[in-house]
Design a protein around this motif. Structure first.
Motif, PDB file in Angstrom:
ATOM      1  N   ARG A  97      -3.819   5.505  -0.084  1.00 11.05           N
ATOM      2  CA  ARG A  97      -3.674   4.163  -0.637  1.00 11.05           C
ATOM      3  C   ARG A  97      -2.879   4.211  -1.946  1.00 11.05           C
ATOM      4  N   SER A  98      -3.140   5.211  -2.766  1.00 12.09           N
ATOM      5  CA  SER A  98      -2.409   5.329  -4.032  1.00 12.09           C
ATOM      6  C   SER A  98      -0.922   5.546  -3.786  1.00 12.09           C
ATOM      7  N   SER A  99      -0.603   6.253  -2.687  1.00 12.71           N
ATOM      8  CA  SER A  99       0.804   6.473  -2.351  1.00 12.71           C
ATOM      9  C   SER A  99       1.477   5.160  -1.964  1.00 12.71           C
ATOM     10  N   VAL A 100       0.746   4.306  -1.214  1.00 11.12           N
ATOM     11  CA  VAL A 100       1.294   2.998  -0.820  1.00 11.12           C
ATOM     12  C   VAL A 100       1.621   2.184  -2.057  1.00 11.12           C
ATOM     13  N   TYR A 101       0.762   2.254  -3.071  1.00 13.45           N
ATOM     14  CA  TYR A 101       0.974   1.490  -4.305  1.00 13.45           C
ATOM     15  C   TYR A 101       2.185   1.991  -5.098  1.00 13.45           C
TER      16      TYR A 101
END
Length: 239
Positions: free
Chosen positions: A42-46
């Motif tokens: 999820r942090s990568s998507v952000y």
């Protein structure tokens, strides 16, 4: 879970592709759901998108561009045959993105941003240009513009109806929207002489097995003796 290290652009494209796939079946999917489908965190998507709306916008842009590209790839040829092929490709595309397309046409569960509306407007503009090019009209007048925009709205409405109602067949909807374009152009020709002139050229070049030739034969079959008599009665009072 171990995440693969990919170039920035490639990772972004993978996330968008995953979002398109996930939105097909889960309109309320979270960024975490999409990240998992993309094999990412999820942090990568952000790192690529500020929020879910931002990601939806990117996915919408990609789908819209793909549709426009698929319609533009149809090679030149008989006007009605080329339009029929473009309409056929449109419905092929809709079937491929069936659920997502319903969301995009009805604006579904998403709050539509101005950017998304602009993208949708660009695609509609390209479809309009497709019709103008078929008529070989470089500068369409107000009646033609209004007619084509009305036709596109009708196509979208028919598409949503087909997608939502299992009793509606594509084999019925596809020729219907094609025939509607022909009928609407004939009606517009009574208000705008240049449309009448271009339609005359179109019909003159129409092969006997063309789309509009079939439509004319169908209309002719509806001309009963009583209807023909009534039409002659109207023409007799002309002027």
């Amino acid at each position: 879970m171990t995440f693969r290290r990919l170039p920035w652009d490639q990772r972004r494209e993978e996330i968008i592709a995953a979002a398109i796939e996930v939105f097909q079946t889960a309109q309320d999917a979270s960024l975490e759901d999409i990240a998992k489908a993309a094999g990412s965190s999820r942090s990568s998507v952000y790192r690529y998108f500020d929020n879910k709306q931002d990601l939806f916008q990117a996915a919408f842009q990609q789908v819209a561009s793909a549709l426009a590209g698929r319609l533009a790839e149809v090679p030149p040829g008989v006007r009605s045959a080329r339009l029929a092929e473009q309409i056929h490709r449109y419905f092929d595309f809709v079937e491929e993105y069936r659920v997502g397309f319903t969301v995009m046409l009805s604006w579904g569960a998403f709050r539509v941003s101005e950017e998304t509306r602009e993208v949708a407007g660009e695609v509609r503009g390209q479809v309009c240009q497709m019709v103008y090019d078929s008529l070989e009209i470089a500068e369409p007048g107000p009646f033609l513009v209004s007619t084509v925009h009305s036709w596109i709205a009708g196509v979208e409405s028919a598409t949503v109806g087909w997608l939502r109602d299992p009793g509606v067949s594509r084999l019925e909807v596809e020729p219907l929207v094609a025939a509607q374009l022909g009928g609407m152009l004939v009606a517009a020709a009574t208000f705008e002489p240049v449309i009448a002139e271009r339609l005359t050229c179109w019909v003159a070049a129409e092969p006997h097995d063309g789309l509009f030739a079939a439509q004319v034969r169908t209309l002719t079959a509806l001309l009963t003796p009583g209807l023909i008599a009534d039409l002659f009665g109207i023409l007799a009072h002309e002027g």
